[in-house]
Design an enzyme around this catalytic site. Sequence first.
Site, PDB file in Angstrom:
ATOM      1  N   GLY A 274       0.824  -1.220   0.000  1.00  0.00           N
ATOM      2  CA  GLY A 274       0.000   0.000   0.000  1.00  0.00           C
ATOM      3  C   GLY A 274       0.847   1.253   0.000  1.00  0.00           C
ATOM      4  O   GLY A 274       0.600   2.192   0.769  1.00  0.00           O
TER       5      GLY A 274
ATOM      6  N   ARG B 197      -2.150  -1.391  -6.008  1.00  0.00           N
ATOM      7  CA  ARG B 197      -2.854  -1.745  -7.257  1.00  0.00           C
ATOM      8  C   ARG B 197      -2.678  -0.697  -8.339  1.00  0.00           C
ATOM      9  O   ARG B 197      -2.863  -0.979  -9.508  1.00  0.00           O
ATOM     10  CB  ARG B 197      -4.357  -1.919  -6.975  1.00  0.00           C
ATOM     11  CG  ARG B 197      -4.699  -3.119  -6.118  1.00  0.00           C
ATOM     12  CD  ARG B 197      -6.109  -3.024  -5.601  1.00  0.00           C
ATOM     13  NE  ARG B 197      -6.263  -1.809  -4.792  1.00  0.00           N
ATOM     14  CZ  ARG B 197      -7.390  -1.407  -4.222  1.00  0.00           C
ATOM     15  NH1 ARG B 197      -8.493  -2.111  -4.389  1.00  0.00           N
ATOM     16  NH2 ARG B 197      -7.431  -0.297  -3.505  1.00  0.00           N
TER      17      ARG B 197
ATOM     18  N   ASN C 116       0.895  -2.560   5.475  1.00  0.00           N
ATOM     19  CA  ASN C 116       0.157  -1.304   5.615  1.00  0.00           C
ATOM     20  C   ASN C 116      -1.134  -1.272   4.794  1.00  0.00           C
ATOM     21  O   ASN C 116      -2.089  -0.608   5.186  1.00  0.00           O
ATOM     22  CB  ASN C 116       1.083  -0.152   5.178  1.00  0.00           C
ATOM     23  CG  ASN C 116       0.340   1.118   4.879  1.00  0.00           C
ATOM     24  OD1 ASN C 116      -0.084   1.829   5.786  1.00  0.00           O
ATOM     25  ND2 ASN C 116       0.142   1.409   3.589  1.00  0.00           N
TER      26      ASN C 116
ATOM     27  N   SER D 247      -4.543  -0.004  14.262  1.00  0.00           N
ATOM     28  CA  SER D 247      -5.333   1.228  14.395  1.00  0.00           C
ATOM     29  C   SER D 247      -5.838   1.350  15.827  1.00  0.00           C
ATOM     30  O   SER D 247      -5.981   0.336  16.532  1.00  0.00           O
ATOM     31  CB  SER D 247      -6.536   1.183  13.454  1.00  0.00           C
ATOM     32  OG  SER D 247      -7.417   2.262  13.721  1.00  0.00           O
TER      33      SER D 247
ATOM     34  N   TYR E 106     -14.723  -2.919  10.323  1.00  0.00           N
ATOM     35  CA  TYR E 106     -13.370  -2.348  10.249  1.00  0.00           C
ATOM     36  C   TYR E 106     -12.643  -2.593  11.573  1.00  0.00           C
ATOM     37  O   TYR E 106     -11.493  -3.048  11.591  1.00  0.00           O
ATOM     38  CB  TYR E 106     -13.433  -0.853   9.918  1.00  0.00           C
ATOM     39  CG  TYR E 106     -12.054  -0.216   9.901  1.00  0.00           C
ATOM     40  CD1 TYR E 106     -11.129  -0.546   8.913  1.00  0.00           C
ATOM     41  CD2 TYR E 106     -11.660   0.698  10.882  1.00  0.00           C
ATOM     42  CE1 TYR E 106      -9.853   0.011   8.909  1.00  0.00           C
ATOM     43  CE2 TYR E 106     -10.396   1.264  10.888  1.00  0.00           C
ATOM     44  CZ  TYR E 106      -9.499   0.917   9.893  1.00  0.00           C
ATOM     45  OH  TYR E 106      -8.228   1.465   9.889  1.00  0.00           O
TER      46      TYR E 106
ATOM     47  N   LYS F 260      -9.136  -4.753  12.512  1.00  0.00           N
ATOM     48  CA  LYS F 260      -7.960  -4.196  13.179  1.00  0.00           C
ATOM     49  C   LYS F 260      -7.712  -4.885  14.528  1.00  0.00           C
ATOM     50  O   LYS F 260      -6.563  -4.996  14.951  1.00  0.00           O
ATOM     51  CB  LYS F 260      -8.099  -2.674  13.316  1.00  0.00           C
ATOM     52  CG  LYS F 260      -8.009  -1.941  11.963  1.00  0.00           C
ATOM     53  CD  LYS F 260      -6.645  -2.157  11.280  1.00  0.00           C
ATOM     54  CE  LYS F 260      -6.475  -1.403   9.985  1.00  0.00           C
ATOM     55  NZ  LYS F 260      -5.157  -1.593   9.355  1.00  0.00           N
TER      56      LYS F 260
ATOM     57  N   THR G 176      -5.258  11.277   5.336  1.00  0.00           N
ATOM     58  CA  THR G 176      -4.806  10.613   4.096  1.00  0.00           C
ATOM     59  C   THR G 176      -6.046  10.430   3.223  1.00  0.00           C
ATOM     60  O   THR G 176      -7.077  11.035   3.489  1.00  0.00           O
ATOM     61  CB  THR G 176      -4.233   9.210   4.415  1.00  0.00           C
ATOM     62  OG1 THR G 176      -5.293   8.419   4.974  1.00  0.00           O
ATOM     63  CG2 THR G 176      -3.062   9.255   5.403  1.00  0.00           C
TER      64      THR G 176
HETATM   65  P1  NDP Z   1      -4.779   5.460   1.975  1.00  0.00           P
HETATM   66  O1  NDP Z   1      -6.119   5.254   1.368  1.00  0.00           O
HETATM   67  O2  NDP Z   1      -4.084   6.742   1.714  1.00  0.00           O
HETATM   68  O3  NDP Z   1      -3.788   4.279   1.550  1.00  0.00           O
HETATM   69  C1  NDP Z   1      -4.210   2.945   1.500  1.00  0.00           C
HETATM   70  C2  NDP Z   1      -3.180   2.135   0.754  1.00  0.00           C
HETATM   71  O4  NDP Z   1      -3.593   0.746   0.783  1.00  0.00           O
HETATM   72  C3  NDP Z   1      -3.060   2.548  -0.700  1.00  0.00           C
HETATM   73  O5  NDP Z   1      -1.703   2.558  -1.074  1.00  0.00           O
HETATM   74  C4  NDP Z   1      -3.786   1.441  -1.443  1.00  0.00           C
HETATM   75  O6  NDP Z   1      -3.187   1.214  -2.714  1.00  0.00           O
HETATM   76  C5  NDP Z   1      -3.525   0.237  -0.531  1.00  0.00           C
HETATM   77  N1  NDP Z   1      -4.525  -0.801  -0.744  1.00  0.00           N
HETATM   78  C6  NDP Z   1      -5.849  -0.746  -0.429  1.00  0.00           C
HETATM   79  N2  NDP Z   1      -6.449  -1.857  -0.850  1.00  0.00           N
HETATM   80  C7  NDP Z   1      -5.497  -2.633  -1.437  1.00  0.00           C
HETATM   81  C8  NDP Z   1      -5.503  -3.902  -2.078  1.00  0.00           C
HETATM   82  N3  NDP Z   1      -6.627  -4.621  -2.178  1.00  0.00           N
HETATM   83  N4  NDP Z   1      -4.353  -4.392  -2.582  1.00  0.00           N
HETATM   84  C9  NDP Z   1      -3.211  -3.664  -2.482  1.00  0.00           C
HETATM   85  N5  NDP Z   1      -3.120  -2.463  -1.883  1.00  0.00           N
HETATM   86  C10 NDP Z   1      -4.269  -1.958  -1.384  1.00  0.00           C
HETATM   87  O7  NDP Z   1      -4.987   5.243   3.547  1.00  0.00           O
HETATM   88  P2  NDP Z   1      -3.950   5.236   4.769  1.00  0.00           P
HETATM   89  O8  NDP Z   1      -2.586   5.517   4.302  1.00  0.00           O
HETATM   90  O9  NDP Z   1      -4.533   6.076   5.829  1.00  0.00           O
HETATM   91  O10 NDP Z   1      -4.082   3.720   5.239  1.00  0.00           O
HETATM   92  C11 NDP Z   1      -2.970   2.867   5.391  1.00  0.00           C
HETATM   93  C12 NDP Z   1      -3.220   1.951   6.567  1.00  0.00           C
HETATM   94  O11 NDP Z   1      -3.325   2.718   7.756  1.00  0.00           O
HETATM   95  C13 NDP Z   1      -4.491   1.121   6.481  1.00  0.00           C
HETATM   96  O12 NDP Z   1      -4.218  -0.192   6.928  1.00  0.00           O
HETATM   97  C14 NDP Z   1      -5.429   1.822   7.460  1.00  0.00           C
HETATM   98  O13 NDP Z   1      -6.388   0.949   7.997  1.00  0.00           O
HETATM   99  C15 NDP Z   1      -4.428   2.267   8.503  1.00  0.00           C
HETATM  100  N6  NDP Z   1      -4.877   3.352   9.371  1.00  0.00           N
HETATM  101  C16 NDP Z   1      -5.220   4.576   8.858  1.00  0.00           C
HETATM  102  C17 NDP Z   1      -5.621   5.583   9.704  1.00  0.00           C
HETATM  103  C18 NDP Z   1      -6.072   6.925   9.196  1.00  0.00           C
HETATM  104  O14 NDP Z   1      -6.707   7.657   9.974  1.00  0.00           O
HETATM  105  N7  NDP Z   1      -5.765   7.293   7.973  1.00  0.00           N
HETATM  106  C19 NDP Z   1      -5.641   5.387  11.151  1.00  0.00           C
HETATM  107  C20 NDP Z   1      -5.278   4.066  11.585  1.00  0.00           C
HETATM  108  C21 NDP Z   1      -4.882   3.105  10.712  1.00  0.00           C
HETATM  109  P3  NDP Z   1      -3.991   0.990  -4.086  1.00  0.00           P
HETATM  110  O15 NDP Z   1      -5.299   1.710  -3.966  1.00  0.00           O
HETATM  111  O16 NDP Z   1      -3.073   1.532  -5.135  1.00  0.00           O
HETATM  112  O17 NDP Z   1      -4.132  -0.487  -4.175  1.00  0.00           O
HETATM  113  C1  8X3 Z   2      -8.569   4.590  11.238  1.00  0.00           C
HETATM  114  C2  8X3 Z   2      -8.903   5.353  12.453  1.00  0.00           C
HETATM  115  O1  8X3 Z   2     -10.755   5.874  14.109  1.00  0.00           O
HETATM  116  O2  8X3 Z   2     -11.270   6.066  11.741  1.00  0.00           O
HETATM  117  O3  8X3 Z   2      -8.132   3.323  11.552  1.00  0.00           O
HETATM  118  O4  8X3 Z   2     -11.062   3.933  12.765  1.00  0.00           O
HETATM  119  S1  8X3 Z   2     -10.587   5.280  12.771  1.00  0.00           S
END
Ligand code: NDP
Ligand code: 8X3
Length: 255
Positions: free
Chosen positions: A9, A34, A87, A140, A153, A157, A188
């Site tokens: 990711g 992707r 990630n 998370s 979700y 997690k 993000t």
């Molecule tokens: P983004 O949407 O910015 O990034 C998500 C990434 O995951 C992208 O690079 C996407 O790539 C990849 N991804 C999603 N689905 C797939 C798939 N099926 N196959 C391959 N890659 C995939 O979100 P974040 O950076 O915020 O999220 C990253 C991680 O952090 C996640 O696990 C999320 O749950 C976690 N998180 C985020 C928080 C937030 O508040 N933002 C808080 C806590 C945890 P592509 O679409 O190119 O496949």
């Molecule tokens: C992302 C943070 O609080 O939206 O994991 O679930 S929250």
Amino acid sequence: MRRIAFITGATSGIGEAVAQRLAADHFDLIITGRRGDRLNALAEKLTADCGVAILPLCFDVRDSQQVEAYVDGLPERWQAVDVLVNNAGLAVELKPVHDGLLDDWERMIDTNLKGLLYVTRRVAPYMITRRRGHIINIGSIAGREVYAGGNVYCATKYAVDALTKGLRMELLPYGIRVSQVAPGAVATSFSLVRFKGDRRRADNVYEGYEPLCAADIADVVAYMVGCPPHVNIADVLVLPAAQASASLFEKERDG
Ligand code: NDP
Ligand code: 8X3
């Protein structure tokens, strides 16, 4: 010989920031996602900016056959993975179970839980062979506390938390460290994906306070992988200063 990090990711958000940070710290990188155009653009940029080698791999973590083909097919030079950052992940919608869509649930379970397992299943044996490695799972605050509408979700997690603990036990005899970073709100694409492109709902999540940025999480990951080999930062909860729980924020009010 530079160390190698494998980041899932990496096309946006936290994964992209981790790639940028570890490239600046002189890691060679395997970056996945992707969206091949974004992967290739990031690879070009990091090679030019940091002089490191980048291998972009475009696959869907939900597809076990693709994961197996890409990871088992890594050129020998890239098999010596030192750091795996699991990630890739997403939330889809904010609905109670009684109103939920099965497709939304499957996207979350297949990506956040099964995708992490598929990737780890193929990458960990390279680490076991070398008796070294560090796996960092992005969990998370939603894996520590539930909130209404978060149900599936949160369950994925919580599962990441359980898998992190189990992997730490299973990989202990091989000298492989296993850690988790559990962020609170990070600005993000996460909320835009969750709300299926509804910009107004997505922006509302980050209004009235200063959320974390992806680079804040990348800093934590970089610190973890930079620790000496006898130190494992096993688990870190990282919140914006304005957040105290999954659902409690101190927001500025108008007027
Ligand atoms: P983004 O949407 O910015 O990034 C998500 C990434 O995951 C992208 O690079 C996407 O790539 C990849 N991804 C999603 N689905 C797939 C798939 N099926 N196959 C391959 N890659 C995939 O979100 P974040 O950076 O915020 O999220 C990253 C991680 O952090 C996640 O696990 C999320 O749950 C976690 N998180 C985020 C928080 C937030 O508040 N933002 C808080 C806590 C945890 P592509 O679409 O190119 O496949
Ligand atoms: C992302 C943070 O609080 O939206 O994991 O679930 S929250």
